[in-house]
Design a protein around this motif. Structure first.
Motif, PDB file in Angstrom:
ATOM      1  N   GLY A  87       0.795  -1.373   0.113  1.00  0.00           N
ATOM      2  CA  GLY A  87      -0.019   0.034  -0.030  1.00  0.00           C
ATOM      3  C   GLY A  87       0.774   1.217   0.056  1.00  0.00           C
ATOM      4  N   GLU A  88       0.353   2.509   0.356  1.00  0.00           N
ATOM      5  CA  GLU A  88       1.005   3.681   0.348  1.00  0.00           C
ATOM      6  C   GLU A  88       1.436   3.899   1.530  1.00  0.00           C
ATOM      7  N   GLY A  89       0.701   4.240   2.562  1.00  0.00           N
ATOM      8  CA  GLY A  89       1.568   4.381   3.825  1.00  0.00           C
ATOM      9  C   GLY A  89       0.308   4.421   5.013  1.00  0.00           C
ATOM     10  N   PRO A  90       0.861   4.010   6.237  1.00  0.00           N
ATOM     11  CA  PRO A  90      -0.191   3.822   7.420  1.00  0.00           C
ATOM     12  C   PRO A  90      -0.744   4.838   7.655  1.00  0.00           C
ATOM     13  N   GLY A  91      -2.278   4.705   8.050  1.00  0.00           N
ATOM     14  CA  GLY A  91      -3.064   5.687   8.650  1.00  0.00           C
ATOM     15  C   GLY A  91      -3.089   5.746  10.087  1.00  0.00           C
ATOM     16  N   GLU A  95      -3.417   2.166  11.920  1.00  0.00           N
ATOM     17  CA  GLU A  95      -1.844   1.654  11.566  1.00  0.00           C
ATOM     18  C   GLU A  95      -1.020   2.053  12.489  1.00  0.00           C
ATOM     19  N   PRO A 118       0.268  -2.763   9.363  1.00  0.00           N
ATOM     20  CA  PRO A 118      -0.474  -2.256   8.012  1.00  0.00           C
ATOM     21  C   PRO A 118      -1.854  -2.892   7.865  1.00  0.00           C
ATOM     22  N   PHE A 119      -2.604  -1.837   7.328  1.00  0.00           N
ATOM     23  CA  PHE A 119      -4.029  -2.156   7.079  1.00  0.00           C
ATOM     24  C   PHE A 119      -4.914  -2.753   8.164  1.00  0.00           C
ATOM     25  N   SER A 158      -9.928   0.488   5.844  1.00  0.00           N
ATOM     26  CA  SER A 158      -9.578   0.080   4.313  1.00  0.00           C
ATOM     27  C   SER A 158      -9.010  -1.375   4.694  1.00  0.00           C
ATOM     28  N   ASN A 178       4.012  -1.451   3.120  1.00  0.00           N
ATOM     29  CA  ASN A 178       3.731  -0.161   2.621  1.00  0.00           C
ATOM     30  C   ASN A 178       4.864   0.624   1.927  1.00  0.00           C
ATOM     31  N   HIS A 190      -7.055   0.913  -4.596  1.00  0.00           N
ATOM     32  CA  HIS A 190      -6.541   0.963  -3.166  1.00  0.00           C
ATOM     33  C   HIS A 190      -8.161   0.577  -2.420  1.00  0.00           C
TER      34      HIS A 190
HETATM   35  N1  URA Z   1      -3.753   2.800   3.802  1.00  0.00           N
HETATM   36  C1  URA Z   1      -2.343   2.259   3.164  1.00  0.00           C
HETATM   37  O1  URA Z   1      -1.803   2.502   1.997  1.00  0.00           O
HETATM   38  N2  URA Z   1      -1.707   1.311   4.189  1.00  0.00           N
HETATM   39  C2  URA Z   1      -2.017   1.248   5.223  1.00  0.00           C
HETATM   40  O2  URA Z   1      -1.309   0.431   5.969  1.00  0.00           O
HETATM   41  C3  URA Z   1      -3.628   1.615   5.646  1.00  0.00           C
HETATM   42  C4  URA Z   1      -4.017   2.327   4.864  1.00  0.00           C
END
Ligand code: URA
Length: 278
Positions: free
Chosen positions: A131-135, A138, A144-145, A149, A171, A249
């Motif tokens: 994925g892109e990066g933690p929210g 996370e 992650p995730f 989402s 991510n 995504h």
């Molecule tokens: N969206 C992401 O791209 N990565 C995550 O870990 C959580 C949400």
């Protein structure tokens, strides 16, 4: 209309709804006068303006110096990218890579994040999702995730017979950008050596890029996700080529459920891709 004082909780809710959901200080600092924060050897400081110097071709001497951390010069992103590259290539296992990332001080995102979000799932899996990066969730859990989402990602994986014991998840960026803003190209470039090494060490047979930023960063596609999704690419680790595909995504699918139909087609393509491996 009479002025009614706002309840502090309403104010906080307003801030959270506007994306301001991390409190760094009790008193708002004046960034125009306050000294810039120093993160262990790297100064994230806007250099003072100087009179322009005459152009001179760069020499090895004037190249950004990552080692001269106490030189007083702000660390150029190139230096951070180089340091990340060295740390990543020195890591011979995922455990070493995780420790290297946790020790890295070259990305300012680390200073505002609560945790380093490295990975979840099975490192022996044949399929890896990036994925892109933690929210926010996370960041709190260090995985992650795991937020909304993530729950959808779990259901998407389940639809093709996968779960976190049969897939590996990571991510591009291991630290949450404040307020979930999009990582800057510099931040992505600094973190890129880490995710590239992580992919190399996991060595999956199928790589799934979740969302446009992951696809453009890893697969170097120029088109948006609407055009790049569902197509097979080769991801070159340097040692071998891995079959890679981009998928909407899950956070986007939560906002645009009409696109779940296309995502389902792509999931079926991934399922066929996994079956072909056998
Ligand atoms: N969206 C992401 O791209 N990565 C995550 O870990 C959580 C949400």
């Amino acid at each position: 209309m009479a002025d009614t004082p706002l309840h502090p909780l309403d104010v906080l809710r307003f801030y959270a709804d506007s994306g301001v959901d991390i409190a760094l200080d009790e008193i708002a600092p004046n960034r125009l006068t306050a000294p810039a924060p120093v993160a262990q050897g790297y100064q994230f400081e806007v250099p003072k303006r100087e009179a322009p110097k005459p152009f001179a071709a760069p020499s090895a001497k004037s190249a950004p110096q990552s080692a001269s951390r106490n030189s007083g010069l702000p660390a150029a992103p190139d230096a951070a990218i180089r340091d990340a590259g060295k740390l990543a290539s020195n890591a011979t296992s995922l455990d070493e890579l995780r420790k290297a990332i946790e020790s890295f001080e070259g990305c300012a995102l680390k200073t505002t994040a609560m945790k380093t979000v490295f990975a979840d799932g099975n490192p022996q899996a044949r399929i890896m999702f990036v994925g892109e990066g933690p929210g926010a969730e996370e960041d709190r859990e260090g995985l992650p995730f795991v937020g909304r989402s993530g729950k959808l990602l779990d259901r998407m994986m389940a639809a093709i017979g996968l779960d976190r014991t049969s897939a590996y998840i990571a991510n591009i960026i291991p630290w949450r950008p404040p307020g979930n803003r999009t990582p800057t190209p510099q931040e992505s470039a600094i973190c890129l050596p880490f995710i590239r090494r992580q992919i190399e060490l996991v060595n999956p047979d199928i790589l799934v890029c979740l969302g446009g930023p992951s696809a453009t960063t890893l697969l170097e596609v120029r088109e948006g996700i609407t055009r790049s999704r569902g197509r097979w690419f080769d991801y070159d680790t340097g040692a071998r080529k891995i079959k890679a595909i981009a998928l909407f995504h899950p956070a986007y699918l939560l906002r645009s459920p009409a696109h779940k139909k296309l995502a389902w087609q792509d999931l079926l393509a991934i399922k066929r891709g996994l079956a072909d491996l056998n």
